[in-house]
Design an enzyme around this catalytic site. Structure first.
Site, short mmCIF file in Angstrom:
data_model
loop_
_atom_site.label_atom_id
_atom_site.label_comp_id
_atom_site.label_asym_id
_atom_site.label_seq_id
_atom_site.Cartn_x
_atom_site.Cartn_y
_atom_site.Cartn_z
N ARG A 17 0.84 -1.20 0.00
CA ARG A 17 0.00 0.00 0.00
C ARG A 17 0.87 1.25 0.00
O ARG A 17 1.63 1.48 0.94
CB ARG A 17 -0.90 0.01 1.24
CG ARG A 17 -1.71 1.28 1.37
CD ARG A 17 -2.46 1.31 2.69
NE ARG A 17 -3.11 2.59 2.87
CZ ARG A 17 -3.18 3.23 4.00
NH1 ARG A 17 -2.65 2.72 5.09
NH2 ARG A 17 -3.79 4.40 4.08
N ASN A 74 -0.81 2.01 16.47
CA ASN A 74 -0.96 2.74 15.22
C ASN A 74 -2.40 2.50 14.81
O ASN A 74 -2.73 1.46 14.25
CB ASN A 74 0.01 2.24 14.15
CG ASN A 74 -0.09 3.05 12.87
OD1 ASN A 74 -1.08 3.75 12.64
ND2 ASN A 74 0.93 2.96 12.03
N ALA A 77 -6.28 5.27 10.21
CA ALA A 77 -7.27 6.32 10.00
C ALA A 77 -8.17 6.54 11.21
O ALA A 77 -8.69 7.64 11.41
CB ALA A 77 -8.12 5.99 8.77
N GLU A 98 1.35 6.44 20.79
CA GLU A 98 0.72 6.54 19.48
C GLU A 98 1.83 6.64 18.43
O GLU A 98 2.77 7.41 18.61
CB GLU A 98 -0.17 7.78 19.44
CG GLU A 98 -0.79 8.08 18.11
CD GLU A 98 -1.57 9.40 18.10
OE1 GLU A 98 -1.82 9.90 17.01
OE2 GLU A 98 -1.88 9.94 19.19
N ARG A 107 0.97 15.91 5.80
CA ARG A 107 0.02 15.32 4.86
C ARG A 107 -1.30 16.11 4.88
O ARG A 107 -1.33 17.26 5.30
CB ARG A 107 -0.19 13.85 5.22
CG ARG A 107 1.12 13.05 5.06
CD ARG A 107 0.96 11.60 5.31
NE ARG A 107 0.03 11.00 4.34
CZ ARG A 107 -0.51 9.81 4.48
NH1 ARG A 107 -0.24 9.08 5.55
NH2 ARG A 107 -1.32 9.33 3.57
#
Length: 146
Positions: A17, A74, A77, A98, A107
């Site tokens: 990905r 992690n 989304a 995290e 981003r």
């Protein structure tokens, strides 16, 4: 000392990905890297990945009863959308780090907001999969000062 590594949605696709963003390491590579670092530092690391929010919530809730001392997460989304994960982490009352493989702050704007960060013992972003090693180190260091 028992730690838990949780990976959220789409992290099962690591290696294929968006390799320009996430690199070529697979989820299995990441899990081995994190487990090896935990073992090197005298800890045990269990791993869990799911694309389903409820399964992630269930795993977080189960961690405390299993004697898990802390979590590396992690949330993918769900970091930016899930109040349910936030509430599960708050309810478990376990320290957690995290982590994000990419620098989420470089981003899209929607990735700049985390529902988890203010509860986290630490946040690691932008170091690629090596961030998992750093997260294990950081979590164990935090646990050692408790």
């Amino acid at each position: 000392m028992k730690l838990l590594l949780i990976n959220g949605p789409n992290l099962n696709l690591l290696g294929t990905r968006e390799p320009a963003t996430y690199g070529h390491s697979t989820l299995a590579d990441v899990e081995r890297l994190a487990a090896a670092e935990a073992a090197r530092l005298g800890a045990e690391l269990a791993v869990f990945q799911s694309n389903h929010e409820g399964a992630l919530v269930d795993r977080i809730q189960a961690a405390r009863a299993e004697g898990v001392a802390g979590i590396v997460i992690n949330a993918g989304a769900y970091t930016h959308t899930s109040v349910a994960l936030r509430d599960a982490l708050a309810g478990a009352a376990l320290p957690f780090v995290e982590i994000h493989i990419s620098n989420v702050h470089a981003r899209e704007a929607f990735r700049h907001r985390s529902h988890l960060s203010d509860l986290a013992a630490g946040v690691i972003v932008g170091f690629g999969v090596d961030g998992y090693r750093l997260a294990v180190q950081g979590l164990l260091a935090k646990l050692a000062t408790r």
